[in-house]
Design a protein around this motif. Structure first.
Motif, PDB file in Angstrom:
ATOM      1  N   GLY A 156       0.796  -1.218   0.000  1.00  9.55           N
ATOM      2  CA  GLY A 156       0.000   0.000   0.000  1.00  9.55           C
ATOM      3  C   GLY A 156       0.831   1.271   0.000  1.00  9.55           C
ATOM      4  O   GLY A 156       0.283   2.368  -0.116  1.00  9.55           O
ATOM      5  N   ARG A 160      -0.216   4.965  -0.877  1.00 11.36           N
ATOM      6  CA  ARG A 160      -0.447   5.491   0.472  1.00 11.36           C
ATOM      7  C   ARG A 160      -1.803   5.065   1.021  1.00 11.36           C
ATOM      8  O   ARG A 160      -2.614   5.866   1.484  1.00 11.36           O
ATOM      9  N   GLN A 161      -2.021   3.768   0.967  1.00 10.86           N
ATOM     10  CA  GLN A 161      -3.240   3.188   1.516  1.00 10.86           C
ATOM     11  C   GLN A 161      -2.901   2.192   2.610  1.00 10.86           C
ATOM     12  O   GLN A 161      -1.902   1.487   2.526  1.00 10.86           O
ATOM     13  N   GLY A 162      -3.736   2.129   3.621  1.00  9.46           N
ATOM     14  CA  GLY A 162      -3.618   1.084   4.623  1.00  9.46           C
ATOM     15  C   GLY A 162      -4.388  -0.141   4.177  1.00  9.46           C
ATOM     16  O   GLY A 162      -5.456  -0.035   3.566  1.00  9.46           O
ATOM     17  N   ASP A 164      -6.167  -2.259   5.736  1.00  9.08           N
ATOM     18  CA  ASP A 164      -7.517  -2.402   6.285  1.00  9.08           C
ATOM     19  C   ASP A 164      -8.508  -1.433   5.654  1.00  9.08           C
ATOM     20  O   ASP A 164      -9.725  -1.569   5.840  1.00  9.08           O
ATOM     21  N   ASP A 165      -7.994  -0.433   4.908  1.00  7.19           N
ATOM     22  CA  ASP A 165      -8.874   0.505   4.218  1.00  7.19           C
ATOM     23  C   ASP A 165      -9.220   0.034   2.809  1.00  7.19           C
ATOM     24  O   ASP A 165     -10.058   0.642   2.132  1.00  7.19           O
ATOM     25  N   MET A 166      -8.580  -1.041   2.360  1.00 10.11           N
ATOM     26  CA  MET A 166      -8.800  -1.543   1.009  1.00 10.11           C
ATOM     27  C   MET A 166      -9.945  -2.540   0.990  1.00 10.11           C
ATOM     28  O   MET A 166     -10.224  -3.217   1.976  1.00 10.11           O
ATOM     29  N   GLU A 167     -10.595  -2.610  -0.154  1.00  6.61           N
ATOM     30  CA  GLU A 167     -11.639  -3.593  -0.371  1.00  6.61           C
ATOM     31  C   GLU A 167     -11.215  -4.512  -1.508  1.00  6.61           C
ATOM     32  O   GLU A 167     -10.472  -4.111  -2.401  1.00  6.61           O
ATOM     33  N   ARG A 181      -8.053  -9.658  -0.216  1.00  7.76           N
ATOM     34  CA  ARG A 181      -7.225  -8.714  -0.968  1.00  7.76           C
ATOM     35  C   ARG A 181      -5.972  -9.351  -1.547  1.00  7.76           C
ATOM     36  O   ARG A 181      -5.232  -8.704  -2.281  1.00  7.76           O
TER      37      ARG A 181
END
Length: 475
Positions: A156, A160-162, A164-167, A181
């Motif tokens: 991520g 710049r993604q966490g 747990d924020d991804m689907e 994921r």
């Protein structure tokens, strides 16, 4: 070297410092050859072709790799719909792509690897990831192999993604996954729905590579474990480039030092794509405009700016470019052949060094053209100055792949096209002369030029957007 570029990973403009002095290595994600290339596809190729040319003009030896994805779910689906072998569809569409690149003067890459030619390298890379604990074979007997995103804490970081924020993607196949994921590195052969020719032997059973592993394996083979720039369309940042970086670094490679992404060409505010039904294939556009004009339209916008496509905007760009051509034609009539390799003006260099600032670079070219038109308007032309001026214009156009004298552009497609273009260039040149005379308040000369144009059967109308011309009574 002062070239600065916007690094998508750091979200900042950075000085470009190549890993090896005097050399630059670039990997660009090419197309999946499922159907005819449209204007949006080719924009990426044109943008990164300008990058390659600019690095070369700065004295760097550039190794430029652009891949082709010739095995993919979409290719299999489209081929089945058309009742033809998938490899036949991919081959035909690759030939269409080659023609589109050639029509827009996109230089051939140093090498153009195809996914189907590098399956052994992909299997080797997957095996390394399994051995390091970053990939696993599904336990459902499917033959699938997945990258374990939770095994790589930096997953991520590119976007710049966490985690747990991804689907998970809506179309993702959840079978055999530890985490929704996790993404496919190897896809087991579905013998009930896929042709046997679309499967290769592997330690996990027959199957084919996932999309993301293809680019990692090919970049590593031709550019090594570390290279300078990775490029592609902005829509590839996630998940494709995020996954590429994660799997490559998890395998022990440094991978790309800089990331560059070009923006979309949109229609009605949406990304131009075949799935939206709003694409414009290259041959259809080239029936109305020359390749050099379409390329100019793309180059004149900054590579990170979205472009709302319309034929009206393309026509406006084409008219502007024809004025540059008209100046070069008139200069050549005075000084003879214009040499290649002229000097780039300071404003042009500054613009290109500032993250390939092509809008400002194009403006700098027009400034030099205006100076040239002033030289042509003098009663006693300084031929040495004019020759240097025109050579500078050619040199700057060459960096953008737009030099009209480049043999690659060839000629117009028909005698009628050639005549139309010749009239357009000549009238544009006369209108520039008329504008220069009016600016010098020499209205007698300006009126004489207008009369010459009218005698040739052409009517000139002065509008707020500049002079427009048309044939008198359709002559």
């Amino acid at each position: 070297m002062t070239f600065r570029l916007y690094d998508t990973a750091t979200r900042d403009v950075r000085d470009f410092v190549p890993l090896h002095a005097g050399r630059a290595s670039v990997y660009v994600c090419g197309l999946t050859v499922q159907s005819e290339p449209h204007v949006g596809h080719v924009r990426s190729a044109v943008n990164f072709d300008v990058l390659r040319r600019w690095l070369g003009h700065q004295g760097l030896e550039v190794t430029f790799i652009r891949n082709v994805t010739d095995i993919d779910d979409k290719i299999l689906t489209k081929a089945a719909e058309q009742g033809r072998p998938w490899w036949n569809l991919a081959y035909d569409m690759k030939r269409e792509l080659d023609r589109a690149y050639a029509a827009l003067n996109v230089l051939p890459p140093s090498y153009e690897p195809a996914a189907t030619g590098h399956v052994p390298e992909m299997i080797e890379l997957i095996a390394t990831l399994v051995e390091r604990g970053h990939a696993y074979a599904a336990e459902d007997g499917s033959g699938d192999v997945y990258f374990d995103v939770r095994s790589w804490p930096s997953y991520g970081e590119l976007t710049r993604q966490g985690l747990d924020d991804m689907e998970a993607a809506e179309d993702a196949d959840p079978r055999g996954k530890r985490d929704p994921r996790d993404f496919a590195l190897w896809k087991g052969w579905k013998k009930d729905s896929e042709p046997e020719t679309a499967a290769w032997p592997s330690p996990w059973g027959p199957g084919r590579p996932g999309w993301h592993i293809e680019c990692s394996a090919m970049a590593g083979k031709y550019l090594g474990a570390a290279f300078d720039i990775h490029g592609g369309g902005v829509d590839l940042r996630f998940p494709h480039h995020e996954n590429e970086q994660a799997q490559s670094r998890a395998a022990g490679q440094q991978f790309a030092s800089y990331w560059m992404h070009n923006a979309w060409i949109t229609t009605a505010g949406e990304k131009m794509s075949k799935s939206l039904g709003n694409s414009l294939v290259i041959p259809a556009v080239l029936e109305r405009f020359r390749g050099i004009e379409l390329r100019y339209y793309m180059v004149a916008a900054h590579y990170r700016s979205h472009v709302e496509f319309s034929f009206e905007a393309l026509e406006e760009a084409a008219v502007g470019f024809r004025r540059v051509e008209a100046f070069l034609e008139r200069a050549r009539a005075v000084v003879g052949d214009i040499p290649a390799g002229g000097m780039h003006c300071a404003d042009f260099v500054a613009a290109m060094d500032d993250d390939l600032g092509t809008p400002a670079a194009v403006a700098a070219i027009f400034d030099v053209v205006r100076e040239g038109n002033k030289l042509l308007a003098d009663t006693t032309v300084d031929t040495a100055a004019l020759r240097g001026n025109a050579a500078s214009v050619r040199a700057m156009l060459d960096v953008l792949g737009l030099d009209p004298a480049d043999p690659t552009w060839g000629g117009a497609s028909s005698t009628d096209d050639q005549l139309t273009h010749a009239v357009d260039v000549l009238v544009a040149g006369l209108l520039d002369q008329r504008a220069a005379a009016r600016a010098a308040k020499d209205f007698t000369s300006a009126d004489a030029i207008r009369d010459r144009i009218k005698d040739a059967g052409i009517e000139v109308e002065d509008t707020p957007d500049g002079p427009k011309w048309s044939l008198i009574n359709g002559r």
